[in-house]
Design an enzyme around this catalytic site. Sequence first.
Site, PDB file in Angstrom:
ATOM      1  CB  CYS A  99      -0.981  -0.060   1.224  1.00 47.03           C
ATOM      2  SG  CYS A  99      -2.235   1.049   1.045  1.00 47.03           S
ATOM      3  CB  CYS A 133      -1.793   5.052   3.012  1.00 49.10           C
ATOM      4  SG  CYS A 133      -1.612   3.229   4.242  1.00 49.10           S
ATOM      5  CE  LYS A 158      -7.669  -1.167   4.807  1.00 46.70           C
ATOM      6  NZ  LYS A 158      -6.354  -0.827   4.296  1.00 46.70           N
ATOM      7  CD  GLU A 216     -14.099  -4.757  -3.622  1.00 44.65           C
ATOM      8  OE1 GLU A 216     -13.222  -5.082  -4.093  1.00 44.65           O
ATOM      9  OE2 GLU A 216     -14.133  -3.241  -3.833  1.00 44.65           O
ATOM     10  CE  LYS A 247      -7.094  -3.321   7.955  1.00 45.25           C
ATOM     11  NZ  LYS A 247      -6.064  -2.632   7.045  1.00 45.25           N
TER      12      LYS A 247
HETATM   13  C1  PBG Z   1      -3.075   0.443   4.744  1.00 38.98           C
HETATM   14  C2  PBG Z   1      -3.350  -0.284   6.084  1.00 38.98           C
HETATM   15  C3  PBG Z   1      -4.187  -0.036   7.083  1.00 38.98           C
HETATM   16  C4  PBG Z   1      -4.537  -1.104   8.246  1.00 38.98           C
HETATM   17  C5  PBG Z   1      -3.915  -2.136   7.346  1.00 38.98           C
HETATM   18  N1  PBG Z   1      -3.172  -1.746   6.004  1.00 38.98           N
HETATM   19  C6  PBG Z   1      -4.784   1.231   7.423  1.00 38.98           C
HETATM   20  C7  PBG Z   1      -5.860   1.935   6.719  1.00 38.98           C
HETATM   21  O1  PBG Z   1      -6.335   1.408   5.585  1.00 38.98           O
HETATM   22  O2  PBG Z   1      -6.030   2.986   7.000  1.00 38.98           O
HETATM   23  C8  PBG Z   1      -5.102  -1.257   9.254  1.00 38.98           C
HETATM   24  C9  PBG Z   1      -4.706  -2.106  10.252  1.00 38.98           C
HETATM   25  C10 PBG Z   1      -5.264  -1.966  11.678  1.00 38.98           C
HETATM   26  O3  PBG Z   1      -5.834  -1.148  11.851  1.00 38.98           O
HETATM   27  O4  PBG Z   1      -4.691  -2.744  12.478  1.00 38.98           O
HETATM   28  N2  PBG Z   1      -3.819   0.463   4.031  1.00 38.98           N
END
Ligand code: PBG
Length: 322
Positions: free
Chosen positions: A119, A121, A194, A232, A247
């Site tokens: 990812c 971010c 997600k 999805e 998730k």
């Molecule tokens: C990255 C990502 C996130 C999480 C896992 N990969 C954060 C998000 O999407 O904001 C969250 C994992 C957690 O809260 O334990 N995109």
Amino acid sequence: MFPIHRYRRLRSNPVIRKMVRETSVSPDDFIYPLFVTCGKGIRKEISSMPGCYQESLDQLAINAKEVYSLGIPSVILFGIPENKDELGTGAYAEDGIVQQAIKVIKDAVPELYVITDVCLCEYTSHGHCGVVAKGDVDNDKTLSLLSLEAVSHAKAGADMVAPSDMMDGRVAAIRAALDQEGFAGTPIMAYAAKYASAFYGPFREAAESTPQFGDRRSYQMDPANRREALKEAAMDIAEGADIVMVKPALAYLDIISDVRNTFNLPVAAYNVSGEYSLVKAAAQLGWIDEERAMMEILTSIRRAGADLILTYFAKEAAKILG
Ligand code: PBG
């Protein structure tokens, strides 16, 4: 039925309860998330996630050994880069923090199965999971960067990649890029369903990945949607996902169950940061029996149908499960 049937008969002592137990939890099911940061000798506890740390490479190696010695077969890596920029270049740099971490772990504990979160971010200055154009995340421009990231993780020695960005078409793009670069044997665990969840709050402190403007609702799923999760997952599977993930886990047990009952692939569930922090906070206040709550939560995720659980509880639970 009564008095012929008495369900209490099979609950009368621990032996018979264990014999008829329908669901088991084992450290074999766990994937432990690790946060790797630059520098040396750093092991900084994440304030909202007691027991979890941002660690530099040297400390990470020590932790990885401990994880493996507890019987946990796998970790998933998240990187906190030294510098962030618009295009998240740290995500696909050859000497990026995750790329280095993979090598360090593979040196320290070659048997530990290393999964990487794919990812942008954590690496972008704006904190979004892709390329920002005209105030929105540009789906198609993001795909090539995610592909670069996945390939660079595989080159560094990752055993599996796990895209968590929620761009459309990213599994196909990553699969094609891996195959082209000689990594046809590297599996993809797709964060398929997600949701745009408040339960990621503590993680964003841990990974320093809070979006600088707006939120992630234009790419992560609406918490109200159930059927959409199957679309999805179906799309990710069609594009070549080897494992599909749901998730968060706890507020989405119905989704885990639906995905389990609809597809014949391994299903993973991410017991996310906020789910962990809630238990820790209540336990600190003396409001809950932490150990029992933890095991009950992990059991519920398995009972809903998850084969694998990504969880910050992995080490504590593995100690109890022996
Ligand atoms: C990255 C990502 C996130 C999480 C896992 N990969 C954060 C998000 O999407 O904001 C969250 C994992 C957690 O809260 O334990 N995109």
